[in-house]
Scaffold this active site. Structure first.
Site, PDB file in Angstrom:
ATOM      1  N   PHE A 228       3.147  -3.378   7.602  1.00 27.14           N
ATOM      2  CA  PHE A 228       3.677  -2.026   7.731  1.00 27.14           C
ATOM      3  C   PHE A 228       3.364  -1.294   6.433  1.00 27.14           C
ATOM      4  O   PHE A 228       3.785  -1.712   5.356  1.00 27.14           O
ATOM      5  CB  PHE A 228       5.193  -2.026   7.952  1.00 27.14           C
ATOM      6  CG  PHE A 228       5.798  -0.629   7.909  1.00 27.14           C
ATOM      7  CD1 PHE A 228       6.076   0.047   9.080  1.00 27.14           C
ATOM      8  CD2 PHE A 228       6.055   0.009   6.700  1.00 27.14           C
ATOM      9  CE1 PHE A 228       6.612   1.347   9.053  1.00 27.14           C
ATOM     10  CE2 PHE A 228       6.590   1.295   6.655  1.00 27.14           C
ATOM     11  CZ  PHE A 228       6.864   1.968   7.827  1.00 27.14           C
ATOM     12  N   GLU A 229       2.625  -0.206   6.553  1.00 28.11           N
ATOM     13  CA  GLU A 229       2.371   0.686   5.425  1.00 28.11           C
ATOM     14  C   GLU A 229       2.330   2.115   5.931  1.00 28.11           C
ATOM     15  O   GLU A 229       1.726   2.388   6.977  1.00 28.11           O
ATOM     16  CB  GLU A 229       1.019   0.408   4.757  1.00 28.11           C
ATOM     17  CG  GLU A 229       0.912  -0.855   3.976  1.00 28.11           C
ATOM     18  CD  GLU A 229      -0.457  -1.015   3.330  1.00 28.11           C
ATOM     19  OE1 GLU A 229      -0.528  -1.594   2.243  1.00 28.11           O
ATOM     20  OE2 GLU A 229      -1.466  -0.572   3.934  1.00 28.11           O
ATOM     21  N   ILE A 230       2.969   3.001   5.229  1.00 27.54           N
ATOM     22  CA  ILE A 230       2.730   4.428   5.385  1.00 27.54           C
ATOM     23  C   ILE A 230       2.350   4.906   3.994  1.00 27.54           C
ATOM     24  O   ILE A 230       3.149   4.773   3.056  1.00 27.54           O
ATOM     25  CB  ILE A 230       3.953   5.190   5.914  1.00 27.54           C
ATOM     26  CG1 ILE A 230       4.327   4.673   7.314  1.00 27.54           C
ATOM     27  CG2 ILE A 230       3.676   6.694   5.965  1.00 27.54           C
ATOM     28  CD1 ILE A 230       5.562   5.322   7.913  1.00 27.54           C
TER      29      ILE A 230
END
Length: 342
Positions: A228-230
């Site tokens: 998960f990366e934003i």
């Protein structure tokens, strides 16, 4: 870059690196994201693959998406070993790691994937006109409604990297990564940010300052879990990160060991950015097997925003590094405040 029908205001895309055979898992992740967030914003989806996507994959994912979909092919030069890599050394080291039962030790495709996520995905032409991306893996779950735009949060609060979970890496897979990182900083001290997050990575260390000639201490293996990366794509497009990746790629640890993109992204964000530009999405409930995190505040559950078992909460696990991040970032423990758009 805005697409017809897009409601969200940001130049952003959801991004998935995926194979055709993972269609069912891709659709499950998409359904979660669409229901919990994207149906209200209709951001585009970008799919990347080292093989051409099938008509079936394109048709089904297009049908699931509320926004535009686009499909990119990864060049062979970005999904193969560089010419300078010693294949015999790679094979010998892989056999040693397999004998030690190291996860993905015998997988060459996994090594290609880690190298691609570390140094190439953000260069793909399909992402050239975007500023932000949200990395979505096949077969992940989202437990909570996201009633705001995380991309807008990143822009308006000047955040460049966002994560949900933090944990320890397998030492055997990154034996020389810290030495190579220290070597890079010693040669490029100008990239070490003031008020960086070195204390997150080094036990009992101190945050080095811009102009220091080296970083000290032993890496404690903590990293942000990058499935998960934003984040802002310009972080990876920067000169600092481009030169850091080139240094690591030349060292060959993606193949001689089994360097993952998670510790590499984490070390880069933690050292090249002030820690104030790193955001923990404490209100997002998320699962990537085998770990889950469930926001702990009662309001998220009594209002129906979240549906998850609060007892299955990786933040409290002994393998979690999040308590260390809270301390380094000066944050209180908990789900974290939810962002309310202006």
């Amino acid at each position: 870059m805005f697409t017809p029908g897009q409601i969200g205001k940001e130049k952003a895309s959801l991004v998935m690196l995926v194979r055709n055979r993972e269609l069912t898992d891709a659709l499950r992740s998409m359904r979660m994201i669409e229901d919990r967030f994207n149906r209200k914003y209709r951001y585009p989806w970008t799919f990347l693959n080292d093989e051409p996507f099938t008509e079936e994959f394109i048709n089904f994912t297009t049908g699931m998406a509320s926004g535009k979909t686009q499909y990119g092919l990864i060049g062979i030069e970005q999904w193969s070993m560089p010419e300078h890599i010693d294949l015999q050394k790679v094979q010998a080291n892989m056999e040693t790691m397999v004998a030690k039962n190291v996860i993905y030790a015998g997988s060459m495709s996994y090594r290609h994937m880690c190298r691609y996520n570390s140094g190439f995905f953000y260069r793909h032409e399909l992402l050239a006109n975007y500023d932000y991306y949200w990395r979505v893996e096949p077969a992940v779950e989202y437990y909570c409604d996201i009633n705001y735009d995380p991309f807008e949060l990143m822009r308006t609060n000047d955040k460049l990297y966002g994560f949900v979970m933090a944990m320890y890496e397998y030492d055997v897979t990154i034996k020389t990564l810290w030495d190579e990182t220290k070597s890079f900083i010693k040669s490029h001290p100008q990239y070490l940010a003031p008020d960086n997050a070195l204390d997150f990575f080094v036990d009992g260390g101190r945050a080095s300052r811009r102009g220091d000639t080296e970083i000290k201490g032993t890496y404690n293996l903590c990293h942000f879990w990058s499935n998960f990366e934003i984040a802002n794509l310009n972080l990876w497009r920067s000169q600092a990160y481009s030169e850091y990746f080139a240094h690591l790629d030349k060292a060959g640890g993606f193949y001689y060991e089994r360097w993952g993109d998670a510790p590499i992204h984490s070390l880069a964000a933690g050292l090249f950015l002030p820690k104030s530009k790193i955001h923990h999405f404490g209100d997002i409930g998320y699962r990537h097997a085998p770990y889950s995190r469930c926001p702990q505040d009662i309001d998220s559950h009594m209002t129906g925003r979240c549906l998850c078992n609060r007892a299955e909460h990786f933040d409290d696990d002994g393998y979690s590094c999040l308590p260390r991040w809270w301390k380094v970032a000066g944050m209180s423990i908990g789900a974290g405040p939810r962002y309310i758009p202006h």
